[in-house]
Design an enzyme around this catalytic site. Structure first.
Site, PDB file in Angstrom:
ATOM      1  CG  HIS A 368     -41.359  28.505  17.154  1.00 49.22           C
ATOM      2  ND1 HIS A 368     -41.619  28.631  15.797  1.00 49.22           N
ATOM      3  CD2 HIS A 368     -41.016  27.222  17.355  1.00 49.22           C
ATOM      4  CE1 HIS A 368     -41.455  27.445  15.219  1.00 49.22           C
ATOM      5  NE2 HIS A 368     -41.091  26.574  16.144  1.00 49.22           N
ATOM      6  CE  LYS A 551     -50.489  40.870  13.147  1.00 44.76           C
ATOM      7  NZ  LYS A 551     -49.251  40.296  12.667  1.00 44.76           N
ATOM      8  NE  ARG A 552     -54.497  33.626  20.364  1.00 40.85           N
ATOM      9  CZ  ARG A 552     -54.604  32.502  21.063  1.00 40.85           C
ATOM     10  NH1 ARG A 552     -54.709  31.353  20.434  1.00 40.85           N
ATOM     11  NH2 ARG A 552     -54.624  32.514  22.376  1.00 40.85           N
ATOM     12  CE  LYS A 557     -49.305  37.767  17.982  1.00 37.91           C
ATOM     13  NZ  LYS A 557     -48.386  37.300  16.919  1.00 37.91           N
ATOM     14  CB  THR A 659     -46.317  32.691   9.164  1.00 37.23           C
ATOM     15  OG1 THR A 659     -47.284  32.558  10.199  1.00 37.23           O
ATOM     16  CG2 THR A 659     -45.038  31.993   9.560  1.00 37.23           C
ATOM     17  CE  LYS A 663     -49.709  31.734   6.712  1.00 35.34           C
ATOM     18  NZ  LYS A 663     -50.254  31.423   8.053  1.00 35.34           N
TER      19      LYS A 663
HETATM   20  C1  GL7 Z   1     -44.612  31.990  17.302  1.00 32.80           C
HETATM   21  C2  GL7 Z   1     -44.155  33.414  17.046  1.00 32.80           C
HETATM   22  O1  GL7 Z   1     -44.794  34.279  17.945  1.00 32.80           O
HETATM   23  C3  GL7 Z   1     -44.361  33.876  15.595  1.00 32.80           C
HETATM   24  O2  GL7 Z   1     -43.703  35.103  15.411  1.00 32.80           O
HETATM   25  C4  GL7 Z   1     -43.783  32.850  14.625  1.00 32.80           C
HETATM   26  O3  GL7 Z   1     -44.056  33.234  13.292  1.00 32.80           O
HETATM   27  C5  GL7 Z   1     -44.389  31.484  14.912  1.00 32.80           C
HETATM   28  C6  GL7 Z   1     -43.812  30.417  14.025  1.00 32.80           C
HETATM   29  O4  GL7 Z   1     -42.417  30.393  14.109  1.00 32.80           O
HETATM   30  O5  GL7 Z   1     -44.118  31.111  16.283  1.00 32.80           O
HETATM   31  N1  GL7 Z   1     -44.144  31.570  18.593  1.00 32.80           N
HETATM   32  C7  GL7 Z   1     -45.164  31.188  19.382  1.00 32.80           C
HETATM   33  O6  GL7 Z   1     -45.060  30.763  20.538  1.00 32.80           O
HETATM   34  N2  GL7 Z   1     -46.333  31.332  18.720  1.00 32.80           N
HETATM   35  C8  GL7 Z   1     -46.084  31.806  17.475  1.00 32.80           C
HETATM   36  O7  GL7 Z   1     -46.917  32.000  16.641  1.00 32.80           O
HETATM   37  C9  GL7 Z   1     -47.638  31.005  19.263  1.00 32.80           C
END
Ligand code: GL7
Length: 816
Positions: A368, A551-552, A557, A659, A663
């Site tokens: 991810h 978002k975080r 970002k 994601t 949404k």
């Molecule tokens: C993340 C990615 O940063 C994010 O882009 C992705 O949509 C999500 C789900 O696949 O996974 N990877 C990660 O370590 N975090 C995310 O949200 C915390």
């Protein structure tokens, strides 16, 4: 007896579907399960009684699901994830059990409104951000698609911290989410497992590969599960969460009797700390022993449970992989690979080769991230102490793996060094991503660009060796939670436009909205829905452009880029108060990791800029900055339906997928974004003309960095950029943000200044579109119409067909 006869078979009464019957059950829950009366019931008693009554309806389906799955002995999907952000449960379960209307009537008997009761629902915040919420959307869709599946996770006592603002900065408080109990959860103490840590290993006479591990600490894992209903189907799957407990021996009665109270419980406390708290880091590694302990705890408990379940129906290990696929959600559960090897070799006495063949066919890994700091590695000495047997197994896996590489690329020592599971730097470390690639059958990224960059960069050597192993599965989101529950007005309008609500299980049907994108009456209603949602949110003037970045907080970002835009807008309006300005409400929400100072400074600056603007009578009619505290799933469900503009402005090549972007587009927000993560696929589907693109692409960004990037050049030539940064330095915003300016002018790791001008140009294009309401509305409808691909149902169909090779199992309806 067929599965549908389960309840009748033991003479159990059928649960009624009428308001009267539901009300009877509700009152009986209140009397017999809460032990109280209508007269003395608190609001929380009412909440609990309702939750139990709804849960019963799902438990019924769960029983039929388990029976149907048991009978068909399918290949089971086990999803291993350190995080789940499930969101509030009551409203979801009312919807998924079809009891919303009867419940609303029935609760009147308790003298309360459904809304009042729903407000007491606390969301289990057992995750950090996108990764945890993705896990929740995927288990929803596995159930909806009738895939026999169990999600495994940890039942943290404290979830993601609660965020509030204090003096404009982030403050954190613990999230004791289950303080009042969790009525959605079924404890299953009989399935508890024993987990070892530390200790040493001993040889076993007559065996080269088997060893005996003598742990130095023993902890119990106690499971409970929450129900995961499918929508529009009978299936109810479960998420099984483990909680750590000290064994009986961990309480020292003699010390307690001697008055040494703290010492007496010390060992039990140490054990229970394993599931005490979710790590509040988002993609950076904390490097703490306790975190590795959590990971091993989750994997060991889950694997033993998986094996227990396998042996209920099967006797031959040769069938294990055919009946089991374990999906690793990022590297956090990778220790499951050597743990399965240990169980098969040491405990079940399989020979190494057979065990390795089974293991490799049993696991699949989803990556991810692309951020190097997020690819987990653990110091070898930590492993040696905490999991000595696992380290030996990893060494042997690595030895055999490197022989394979050597055979393919003889003499390429550099390659061996790069690919080794053990990294040899100043400190030897175990590279979990390498272990995850070596020990699995399939590896996937989460959006097309991400999967491509994985193959071309971080995992390139592995893709050379095993090209067929690498796949892409683009993420998705649950249309039930993020349209139907979050945005009921839009859901109703869509259902009316399409003629039925079948789109909730078949989201590509939204494409039928295209024919309504120019229908004046429909457009008018579309606008009215958005406006009503904005009124509900009450963040700012509902007629202003609601511009959201939720978002975080992370420098990649680029919340700081949005902020530079806001400061420039502020300066422009001040210079020309009579200008024809588009009124905007800029809404930020998100948490920063408590130790991530740069991110927390950005939050501080946002609030300082917001306060300055609010106090300025010239600018405040046109511009408002809002920071919504404590972003979580529940808050997302309120903000997303009200958004006009979705900010997806990460530096290209950094956001694996995103994601929130899906949404927001699904709810008719237009995106301003870079060519990053799933933005690319969103733009391809909704159409270039309905997406505001800006910035460097991933390859250009890499090139800029390689050529030697000098952020000062942008500062020197772009007078508006200079003015914005100078205002911060001059202390115009309460003195906040000076470290940010230093980092932006010093190195600007995420090329904020390089993309600034292009971003401002895109924002002008946004305003041109906004000034033409018909054009904007059409664009908005087309965004929704072409976002059907981003349903997590499609994501699950992809996993099922290409990675898991599993088929649905239909759960029969109850006999009429
Ligand atoms: C993340 C990615 O940063 C994010 O882009 C992705 O949509 C999500 C789900 O696949 O996974 N990877 C990660 O370590 N975090 C995310 O949200 C915390």
């Amino acid at each position: 007896m067929g599965p549908m006869d389960l309840r009748q078979g033991i003479g159990l009464r059928r649960l009624g579907t009428t308001t009267d019957e539901f009300q009877q059950d509700l009152l009986s829950s209140l009397y017999y399960r809460r032990g109280t009366t209508v007269e003395s019931a608190s609001a929380h008693d009412a909440y609990d009684a309702l939750a139990l009554t709804v849960r019963d309806r799902l438990a019924d389906r769960r029983a039929r699901t388990a029976a149907a799955h048991y009978a068909s002995n399918p290949r089971w999907v086990y999803y291993l994830s350190a995080e789940y952000l499930l969101g509030a449960q009551l409203e979801q379960n009312l919807l998924y059990s079809g009891t919303g209307e009867v419940a609303a009537q029935a609760v009147k008997a308790l003298g309360r409104s459904l809304q009042e009761i729903e407000d007491l629902d606390v969301e289990p915040g057992l995750g950090n951000g996108g990764l945890g919420r993705l896990a929740a959307c995927l288990v929803d869709s596995m159930a909806t698609r009738d895939i026999p599946a169990v999600g495994y996770g940890i039942r943290y006592d404290f979830g993601i911290f609660k965020q509030s603002l204090e003096n404009g900065g982030q403050a954190e408080r613990p999230d004791d989410w289950a303080f009042q109990g969790n009525p959605w959860e079924f404890p299953a103490p009989d399935d508890r497992q024993t987990v070892g840590f530390y200790g040493h290993t001993e040889p076993i006479a007559g065996s080269q590969t088997r060893k005996r591990w003598v742990p130095g600490e023993i902890v119990l894992g106690e499971p409970s599960h929450m129900l995961v209903p499918g929508y529009g189907t009978e299936t109810v799957n479960i998420v099984r969460l483990w909680r750590a407990r000290g064994s009986e021996a961990s309480f020292d009665l003699s010390r307690f009797s001697a008055g040494q109270y703290a010492e007496a419980v010390q060992e039990a406390v140490r054990a229970e700390n394993i599931s005490k708290v979710l790590y509040p880091d988002d993609s950076t590694e904390l490097g703490r022993e306790l975190r590795l302990k959590q990971q091993y705890f989750l994997c060991s408990c889950s694997l033993r449970d998986i094996i227990r379940r396998f042996r209920l129906r099967n006797s031959d290990w040769a069938d294990f992989a055919a009946k089991t696929i374990i999906q690793l959600n990022d590297t956090h559960p990778t220790i499951a690979i050597p743990e399965l090897m240990r169980l098969l070799v040491d405990e079940y006495e399989l020979d190494w080769d057979q065990a390795w063949s089974i293991t490799r066919r049993t696991f699949a890994y989803t990556c991810h991230t692309l951020l190097p700091e997020a690819l987990e590695t653990w110091p070898v000495h930590l492993f040696e102490r905490l999991l000595p047997r696992h380290l030996e197994i990893i060494y042997l896996i690595n030895l055999l793996f490197l022989r394979e590489v050597e055979a393919r690329f003889p003499g390429d020592n550099d390659r061996l060094r790069r690919m080794s599971i053990i990294g040899e730097g100043d400190e030897r470390r175990v590279r979990m991503a390498h272990l995850a690639v070596v020990g699995t059958e399939a590896v996937n990224g989460v959006a097309e660009l991400h999967s491509k960059l994985l193959r071309e960069t971080v995992l390139q050597d592995f893709a050379d060796l095993w090209p067929a192993k690498f796949q892409n599965v683009t993420n998705g989101v649950s249309p039930r939670r993020f349209v139907k529950l979050a945005n009921p007005r839009l859901a109703d309008l869509i259902t009316e436009g399409l003629g039925d609500d079948g789109w909730l299980n078949d989201l590509e049907r939204l494409a039928e909205l295209e024919s309504l994108a120019d229908d004046a009456a429909f457009m008018e209603r579309w606008r009215a829905v958005k406006r009503a949602n904005k009124v509900d949110l009450a963040a700012g003037d509902p007629d202003s452009l609601t511009d959201v970045m939720i978002k975080r907080f992370h420098e990649y970002k680029r919340q700081q880029l949005k902020l530079l835009h806001v400061i420039t807008m502020y300066q422009r309006i001040r210079q020309n108060p009579a200008g024809d300005w588009v009124p905007r409400t800029v809404l930020f929400a998100g948490k920063a990791a408590p130790a991530y100072h740069a991110a927390k400074n950005i939050i501080r600056l946002i609030n300082a800029v917001g306060a300055t603007i609010a106090a300025d009578p010239v600018v405040s009619p046109y511009l408002k900055v809002v920071f919504a505290e404590n972003y979580n799933v529940t808050l997302a469900e309120r903000i997303i339906p009200a958004a006009d503009l979705s900010e997806q402005i990460s530096l290209a090549g950094k956001e694996a997928s995103g994601t929130g972007n899906m949404k927001l587009a699904l709810n008719g927000a237009l995106t301003v974004g870079t060519l990053d993560g799933a933005n690319i696929e969103i733009r391809a589907r909704v159409g270039e003309e309905n997406f505001f693109l800006f910035g460097l692409d991933a390859y250009q960004a890499a090139e800029v960095q390689i050529r030697g990037y000098n952020p000062r050049e942008h500062y020197e030539w772009d007078t508006e950029l200079k003015a914005a940064l100078d205002a911060i330095t001059a202390g115009r915003f309460d003195g906040a943000g000076r470290e940010l300016v230093d980092s932006l002018l010093g190195w600007d790791e995420y090329l904020t200044l390089a993309d600034y001008r292009s971003y401002l140009d895109a924002q002008e294009e946004v305003e041109r579109a906004w000034r033409d309401p018909a054009r904007w509305t059409r664009m908005s409808i087309l965004n929704t119409a072409h976002s059907g691909f981003f349903s997590s149902d499609r994501t699950i169909a992809d996993y099922a067909a290409r990675i898991w090779r599993v088929a649905p199992v239909t759960v029969p309806k109850e006999d009429q």
